[in-house]
Design a protein around this motif. Structure first.
Motif, PDB file in Angstrom:
ATOM      1  N   UNK A   1      12.655  54.402  -4.544  1.00  0.00           N
ATOM      2  CA  UNK A   1      11.660  54.594  -4.995  1.00  0.00           C
ATOM      3  C   UNK A   1       9.822  52.789  -4.460  1.00  0.00           C
ATOM      4  N   UNK A   2      11.111  52.094  -5.015  1.00  0.00           N
ATOM      5  CA  UNK A   2      10.249  50.454  -4.696  1.00  0.00           C
ATOM      6  C   UNK A   2       9.950  50.280  -3.071  1.00  0.00           C
ATOM      7  N   UNK A   3      10.750  50.755  -2.166  1.00  0.00           N
ATOM      8  CA  UNK A   3      10.478  50.572  -0.993  1.00  0.00           C
ATOM      9  C   UNK A   3       9.432  51.749  -0.706  1.00  0.00           C
ATOM     10  N   UNK A   4       9.206  53.228  -1.470  1.00  0.00           N
ATOM     11  CA  UNK A   4       8.482  54.008  -0.905  1.00  0.00           C
ATOM     12  C   UNK A   4       6.743  53.412  -1.018  1.00  0.00           C
ATOM     13  N   UNK A   5       7.306  52.419  -2.312  1.00  0.00           N
ATOM     14  CA  UNK A   5       5.652  51.855  -2.971  1.00  0.00           C
ATOM     15  C   UNK A   5       5.772  51.114  -2.002  1.00  0.00           C
ATOM     16  N   UNK A   6       6.076  50.199  -1.360  1.00  0.00           N
ATOM     17  CA  UNK A   6       5.511  49.182  -0.352  1.00  0.00           C
ATOM     18  C   UNK A   6       5.080  50.275   0.147  1.00  0.00           C
ATOM     19  N   UNK A   7       5.734  50.344   0.862  1.00  0.00           N
ATOM     20  CA  UNK A   7       5.289  51.018   2.102  1.00  0.00           C
ATOM     21  C   UNK A   7       3.721  51.906   2.352  1.00  0.00           C
ATOM     22  N   UNK A   8       3.927  52.636   0.440  1.00  0.00           N
ATOM     23  CA  UNK A   8       2.577  53.349   0.501  1.00  0.00           C
ATOM     24  C   UNK A   8       1.756  52.695   0.335  1.00  0.00           C
ATOM     25  N   UNK A   9       0.759  51.090  -0.127  1.00  0.00           N
ATOM     26  CA  UNK A   9       1.008  50.087  -0.883  1.00  0.00           C
ATOM     27  C   UNK A   9       0.250  49.786   0.554  1.00  0.00           C
ATOM     28  N   UNK A  10       1.406  49.623   1.687  1.00  0.00           N
ATOM     29  CA  UNK A  10       0.598  49.035   2.717  1.00  0.00           C
ATOM     30  C   UNK A  10      -0.097  50.105   3.658  1.00  0.00           C
ATOM     31  N   UNK A  11       0.157  50.867   3.333  1.00  0.00           N
ATOM     32  CA  UNK A  11      -0.402  51.795   4.604  1.00  0.00           C
ATOM     33  C   UNK A  11      -1.717  52.261   4.287  1.00  0.00           C
ATOM     34  N   UNK A  12      -2.032  51.813   2.914  1.00  0.00           N
ATOM     35  CA  UNK A  12      -3.748  51.632   2.093  1.00  0.00           C
ATOM     36  C   UNK A  12      -4.756  50.984   2.856  1.00  0.00           C
ATOM     37  N   UNK A  13      -3.928  49.825   3.395  1.00  0.00           N
ATOM     38  CA  UNK A  13      -5.097  48.777   4.333  1.00  0.00           C
ATOM     39  C   UNK A  13      -4.907  48.617   5.439  1.00  0.00           C
TER      40      UNK A  13
ATOM     41  N   UNK B   1       1.701  57.035  -6.033  1.00  0.00           N
ATOM     42  CA  UNK B   1       1.579  57.572  -8.024  1.00  0.00           C
ATOM     43  C   UNK B   1       3.160  57.926  -8.096  1.00  0.00           C
ATOM     44  N   UNK B   2       3.635  58.653  -7.076  1.00  0.00           N
ATOM     45  CA  UNK B   2       4.804  59.536  -7.562  1.00  0.00           C
ATOM     46  C   UNK B   2       6.101  58.900  -7.350  1.00  0.00           C
ATOM     47  N   UNK B   3       5.824  58.079  -6.992  1.00  0.00           N
ATOM     48  CA  UNK B   3       6.964  56.633  -6.570  1.00  0.00           C
ATOM     49  C   UNK B   3       6.804  55.945  -7.516  1.00  0.00           C
ATOM     50  N   UNK B   4       5.661  55.088  -7.754  1.00  0.00           N
ATOM     51  CA  UNK B   4       5.658  54.611  -9.628  1.00  0.00           C
ATOM     52  C   UNK B   4       5.786  55.185 -10.113  1.00  0.00           C
ATOM     53  N   UNK B   5       5.472  56.156 -10.616  1.00  0.00           N
ATOM     54  CA  UNK B   5       5.616  56.583 -11.816  1.00  0.00           C
ATOM     55  C   UNK B   5       8.193  57.127 -11.581  1.00  0.00           C
ATOM     56  N   UNK B   6       8.727  56.820 -10.371  1.00  0.00           N
ATOM     57  CA  UNK B   6       9.717  57.856 -10.868  1.00  0.00           C
ATOM     58  C   UNK B   6       9.884  56.080 -10.417  1.00  0.00           C
ATOM     59  N   UNK B   7      10.016  54.515 -10.444  1.00  0.00           N
ATOM     60  CA  UNK B   7      10.206  53.325 -10.990  1.00  0.00           C
ATOM     61  C   UNK B   7      10.408  53.244 -12.128  1.00  0.00           C
ATOM     62  N   UNK B   8       9.222  54.063 -12.454  1.00  0.00           N
ATOM     63  CA  UNK B   8       8.579  53.246 -13.859  1.00  0.00           C
ATOM     64  C   UNK B   8      10.335  54.158 -14.853  1.00  0.00           C
ATOM     65  N   UNK B   9      10.337  55.886 -14.794  1.00  0.00           N
ATOM     66  CA  UNK B   9      11.637  56.482 -15.110  1.00  0.00           C
ATOM     67  C   UNK B   9      12.727  56.431 -15.164  1.00  0.00           C
ATOM     68  N   UNK B  10      13.515  55.642 -14.240  1.00  0.00           N
ATOM     69  CA  UNK B  10      14.498  54.399 -14.099  1.00  0.00           C
ATOM     70  C   UNK B  10      14.461  53.418 -14.480  1.00  0.00           C
TER      71      UNK B  10
ATOM     72  N   UNK C   1       9.609  64.275  -4.813  1.00  0.00           N
ATOM     73  CA  UNK C   1       7.571  64.378  -4.098  1.00  0.00           C
ATOM     74  C   UNK C   1       7.356  63.323  -3.270  1.00  0.00           C
ATOM     75  N   UNK C   2       7.703  61.800  -4.178  1.00  0.00           N
ATOM     76  CA  UNK C   2       7.330  60.821  -2.896  1.00  0.00           C
ATOM     77  C   UNK C   2       7.359  60.753  -1.985  1.00  0.00           C
ATOM     78  N   UNK C   3       9.144  61.582  -1.991  1.00  0.00           N
ATOM     79  CA  UNK C   3       9.506  61.350  -0.370  1.00  0.00           C
ATOM     80  C   UNK C   3       9.026  62.078   0.380  1.00  0.00           C
ATOM     81  N   UNK C   4       7.795  63.700   0.231  1.00  0.00           N
ATOM     82  CA  UNK C   4       7.398  64.706   0.398  1.00  0.00           C
ATOM     83  C   UNK C   4       5.563  64.117   1.116  1.00  0.00           C
TER      84      UNK C   4
END
Length: 240
Positions: free
Chosen positions: A89-101, A134-143, A173-176
């Protein structure tokens, strides 16, 4: 109650997803037998109620004592699974956040507006990337909530399994969404030159999703069923 408090490694069932959910199954059996064996509304006298409470406590103490090793395995399984999933989940957060910019095609040098803003694939990329974040952040918070839990034996009945199910759901969902964002970005870059590129991109993006469904959905389904609609409760309700 004597029978349900006893525990042996031979009691392990093949239809559970791990030690934590095996612990949940044992707790469900104890709760089901307790509900049928000890009724609060019998109108006990004070001495009878005291004996009733002593028996209830004694059975619970035996239940916990018999499952000390299983509880250790359940804690370890929950911690290791949560740690591994939180890393993804942390890796997906990093990738998704970087892709925003770093949007595909870049931005207009003067105003900073994305060049492909009016492209349909670009809107798909933006929405999918935001949902992946958003999905990966929620998943990281759950774990994280699981990792910081007290891991009491009662938590394995509802609290921890629900958090694990929610975490895995949002992780999937974040992977999808990440794959959708990646595929739409490739379409934006290559569609001008290769008009048919969306076909192989769609097929390749579907492969990890299909593999995940084949490998993980049966176990995931068992987790959901054992937590929200356990079979033994349905059987007891039918018998009543």
């Amino acid at each position: 109650m004597e029978a349900v408090t006893k525990w042996s490694s031979r009691c392990e069932s093949p239809d559970v997803s791990g030690a934590a959910f095996l612990m949940q199954r044992e707790l469900q059996w104890f709760q089901a037998v307790e509900d049928r064996g000890f009724l609060e509304d019998r109108g006990f006298l004070s001495s009878e109620r005291l004996t009733y409470m002593e028996k209830k406590k004694s059975y619970w103490e035996k239940f916990v004592e018999q499952r000390e090793e299983l509880l250790k395995d359940a804690r370890q399984w929950m911690k290791e699974t949560s740690s591994s999933c939180s890393l993804v989940a942390t890796i997906i957060i990093t990738v998704a956040f970087a892709a925003t910019f770093t949007v595909p095609g870049g931005n207009n040098g003067n105003k900073g507006i994305p060049i492909f803003l009016n492209n349909g694939s670009f809107m798909v990329f933006v929405v999918a990337n935001a949902l992946a974040l958003f999905s990966s952040i929620t998943a990281a918070l759950m774990f994280l909530a699981i990792l910081t839990s007290r891991y009491a034996i009662e938590d394995f009945l509802f609290s921890l399994p629900r958090k694990m199910i929610l975490g895995l759901t949002f992780l999937f969902l974040s992977l999808v969404f990440m794959l959708v964002a990646f595929g739409s970005a490739l379409m934006i870059v290559l569609s001008e030159r290769l008009k048919w590129i969306y076909i192989p991109i769609t097929l390749l993006a579907a492969i990890p999703i299909i593999l995940f469904a084949i490998l993980q959905l049966p176990l995931y389904g068992e987790m959901v069923e054992s937590t929200f609609l356990p079979r033994l409760y349905r059987l007891l309700k039918f018998c009543k």
